[in-house]
Design a protein around this motif. Structure first.
Motif, PDB file in Angstrom:
ATOM      1  N   UNK A 179       0.829  -1.204   0.000  1.00 32.42           N
ATOM      2  CA  UNK A 179       0.000   0.000   0.000  1.00 32.42           C
ATOM      3  C   UNK A 179       0.865   1.256   0.000  1.00 32.42           C
ATOM      4  N   UNK A 180       0.554   2.217  -0.872  1.00 32.05           N
ATOM      5  CA  UNK A 180       1.279   3.488  -0.836  1.00 32.05           C
ATOM      6  C   UNK A 180       0.741   4.422   0.250  1.00 32.05           C
ATOM      7  N   UNK A 181      -0.370   4.045   0.894  1.00 34.47           N
ATOM      8  CA  UNK A 181      -0.999   4.868   1.919  1.00 34.47           C
ATOM      9  C   UNK A 181      -0.475   4.437   3.288  1.00 34.47           C
ATOM     10  N   UNK A 182       0.535   5.113   3.780  1.00 33.56           N
ATOM     11  CA  UNK A 182       1.180   4.739   5.039  1.00 33.56           C
ATOM     12  C   UNK A 182       0.506   5.437   6.219  1.00 33.56           C
ATOM     13  N   UNK A 183       0.184   4.652   7.238  1.00 32.72           N
ATOM     14  CA  UNK A 183      -0.487   5.155   8.431  1.00 32.72           C
ATOM     15  C   UNK A 183       0.268   4.641   9.651  1.00 32.72           C
ATOM     16  N   UNK A 184       0.568   5.541  10.591  1.00 36.04           N
ATOM     17  CA  UNK A 184       1.236   5.172  11.842  1.00 36.04           C
ATOM     18  C   UNK A 184       0.380   5.617  13.014  1.00 36.04           C
ATOM     19  N   UNK A 185       0.465   4.870  14.101  1.00 33.64           N
ATOM     20  CA  UNK A 185      -0.182   5.271  15.348  1.00 33.64           C
ATOM     21  C   UNK A 185       0.882   5.293  16.433  1.00 33.64           C
ATOM     22  N   UNK A 186       1.011   6.447  17.089  1.00 34.16           N
ATOM     23  CA  UNK A 186       1.924   6.615  18.211  1.00 34.16           C
ATOM     24  C   UNK A 186       1.095   6.846  19.468  1.00 34.16           C
ATOM     25  N   UNK A 187       1.473   6.180  20.538  1.00 34.99           N
ATOM     26  CA  UNK A 187       0.856   6.421  21.837  1.00 34.99           C
ATOM     27  C   UNK A 187       1.812   7.287  22.649  1.00 34.99           C
ATOM     28  N   UNK A 188       1.261   8.297  23.316  1.00 34.16           N
ATOM     29  CA  UNK A 188       2.054   9.192  24.154  1.00 34.16           C
ATOM     30  C   UNK A 188       1.494   9.124  25.565  1.00 34.16           C
ATOM     31  N   UNK A 189       2.362   8.850  26.516  1.00 31.97           N
ATOM     32  CA  UNK A 189       1.945   8.801  27.915  1.00 31.97           C
ATOM     33  C   UNK A 189       1.811  10.226  28.441  1.00 31.97           C
ATOM     34  N   UNK A 190       0.679  10.513  29.079  1.00 29.82           N
ATOM     35  CA  UNK A 190       0.457  11.847  29.637  1.00 29.82           C
ATOM     36  C   UNK A 190       0.518  11.840  31.158  1.00 29.82           C
ATOM     37  N   UNK A 191       0.969  10.724  31.730  1.00 32.93           N
ATOM     38  CA  UNK A 191       1.087  10.683  33.190  1.00 32.93           C
ATOM     39  C   UNK A 191       2.304  11.488  33.635  1.00 32.93           C
ATOM     40  N   UNK A 192       2.352  11.784  34.910  1.00 32.45           N
ATOM     41  CA  UNK A 192       3.478  12.541  35.455  1.00 32.45           C
ATOM     42  C   UNK A 192       4.608  11.584  35.813  1.00 32.45           C
ATOM     43  N   UNK A 193       5.806  11.937  35.391  1.00 33.48           N
ATOM     44  CA  UNK A 193       7.012  11.191  35.744  1.00 33.48           C
ATOM     45  C   UNK A 193       7.734  12.022  36.798  1.00 33.48           C
ATOM     46  N   UNK A 194       7.731  11.543  38.042  1.00 37.98           N
ATOM     47  CA  UNK A 194       8.238  12.332  39.164  1.00 37.98           C
ATOM     48  C   UNK A 194       9.583  11.803  39.659  1.00 37.98           C
ATOM     49  N   UNK A 195      10.143  12.534  40.604  1.00 34.12           N
ATOM     50  CA  UNK A 195      11.398  12.177  41.277  1.00 34.12           C
ATOM     51  C   UNK A 195      12.582  12.059  40.326  1.00 34.12           C
ATOM     52  N   UNK A 196      12.611  12.912  39.319  1.00 35.04           N
ATOM     53  CA  UNK A 196      13.769  12.982  38.438  1.00 35.04           C
ATOM     54  C   UNK A 196      14.752  13.958  39.072  1.00 35.04           C
ATOM     55  N   UNK A 197      15.997  13.595  39.107  1.00 35.83           N
ATOM     56  CA  UNK A 197      16.984  14.379  39.846  1.00 35.83           C
ATOM     57  C   UNK A 197      17.764  15.326  38.937  1.00 35.83           C
ATOM     58  N   UNK A 198      18.157  16.465  39.511  1.00 34.02           N
ATOM     59  CA  UNK A 198      19.022  17.408  38.823  1.00 34.02           C
ATOM     60  C   UNK A 198      20.044  17.918  39.834  1.00 34.02           C
ATOM     61  N   UNK A 199      21.114  18.462  39.333  1.00 32.48           N
ATOM     62  CA  UNK A 199      22.133  19.044  40.197  1.00 32.48           C
ATOM     63  C   UNK A 199      23.188  19.734  39.356  1.00 32.48           C
ATOM     64  N   UNK A 200      23.900  20.638  39.987  1.00 31.89           N
ATOM     65  CA  UNK A 200      24.973  21.335  39.276  1.00 31.89           C
ATOM     66  C   UNK A 200      26.176  20.400  39.208  1.00 31.89           C
ATOM     67  N   UNK A 201      26.640  20.076  38.010  1.00 33.36           N
ATOM     68  CA  UNK A 201      27.790  19.170  37.910  1.00 33.36           C
ATOM     69  C   UNK A 201      29.067  19.811  38.451  1.00 33.36           C
ATOM     70  N   UNK A 202      29.149  21.123  38.339  1.00 34.25           N
ATOM     71  CA  UNK A 202      30.285  21.884  38.858  1.00 34.25           C
ATOM     72  C   UNK A 202      29.735  23.032  39.694  1.00 34.25           C
ATOM     73  N   UNK A 203      30.496  23.497  40.663  1.00 33.65           N
ATOM     74  CA  UNK A 203      30.010  24.630  41.458  1.00 33.65           C
ATOM     75  C   UNK A 203      29.803  25.877  40.588  1.00 33.65           C
ATOM     76  N   UNK A 204      28.788  26.650  40.950  1.00 34.95           N
ATOM     77  CA  UNK A 204      28.509  27.917  40.286  1.00 34.95           C
ATOM     78  C   UNK A 204      29.183  29.008  41.113  1.00 34.95           C
ATOM     79  N   UNK A 205      29.924  29.868  40.451  1.00 34.86           N
ATOM     80  CA  UNK A 205      30.627  30.944  41.152  1.00 34.86           C
ATOM     81  C   UNK A 205      29.647  32.087  41.405  1.00 34.86           C
ATOM     82  N   UNK A 206      29.530  32.474  42.662  1.00 31.92           N
ATOM     83  CA  UNK A 206      28.641  33.556  43.068  1.00 31.92           C
ATOM     84  C   UNK A 206      29.488  34.683  43.641  1.00 31.92           C
ATOM     85  N   UNK A 207      29.292  35.890  43.139  1.00 34.93           N
ATOM     86  CA  UNK A 207      30.015  37.048  43.676  1.00 34.93           C
ATOM     87  C   UNK A 207      29.268  37.542  44.908  1.00 34.93           C
TER      88      UNK A 207
END
Length: 188
Positions: A89-117
């Motif tokens: 078939x030349x008529x291509x159709x795709x279906x994608x599912x996207x999760x809309x739930x909340x993904x919590x407890x993801x961590x962040x941090x400064x890899x190097x110290x930030x210089x503050x004057x």
């Protein structure tokens, strides 16, 4: 391809996604030939949306519930009309599912110290860390601008980019705030 495979490919599909992982943002329905038939049954669960791509473009976004898909692929007729394309078939159709739930407890941090004057201490090295959560609100935009044609997108695929954005915003805000280290420790 045998007769049984031919007949099975001509049947109308039932499309759904049960997410057994805790980190999948996008999952593409695995239709190898991308020729979902007209009348296919789509079931979208709570905390999901389904995106129909018809001939490479976003055609519709479906919320939770049962939906009947309208495509240009008609059982048997599309295969016969596709004889000049090797019965594909030349008529291509795709279906994608996207999760809309909340993904919590993801961590962040400064890899190097930030210089503050600081007026009293001159230059001070500051580190910060915390957690954040993410949720996809505009599924079609997320699919087209971030995921592209990937068949699976996991939280880890976007986590680094978000972590970097948070650290950059933190560094910029800290520099613009012009707050002394003592005030920073007292107020935050």
């Amino acid at each position: 391809m045998g007769l049984f495979d031919f007949i099975r490919n001509e049947l109308i599909e039932v499309i759904d996604w049960v997410d057994n992982s805790s980190d999948t943002l996008i999952w593409k329905f695995p239709d190898n030939e991308n020729n979902l038939k007209n009348g296919a049954q789509l079931t979208v669960r709570e905390s999901q949306v389904a995106i129909l791509l018809d001939e490479g473009r976003v055609a519709d976004v479906f919320g939770p519930g049962r939906h009947v898909l309208a495509t240009a692929n008609l059982p048997i007729l599309t295969t016969l009309r596709g004889w000049k394309y090797g019965f594909e078939s030349p008529f291509k159709v795709d279906v994608y599912f996207v999760s809309t739930k909340q993904f919590a407890n993801l961590k962040w941090g400064t890899p190097n110290p930030v210089i503050l004057r600081d007026p009293e201490f001159k230059q001070v090295r500051v580190r910060a860390f915390g957690t954040f959560a993410l949720r996809v609100r505009e599924a079609a935009k997320f699919l087209t601008e971030f995921a592209g044609t990937a068949s699976v997108v996991r939280v880890g695929d976007v986590e680094g980019q978000l972590r970097s954005a948070i650290v950059n915003k933190f560094s910029d805000t800290l520099a613009e705030a012009n707050v002394s280290v003592l005030d920073l420790a007292r107020n935050y």
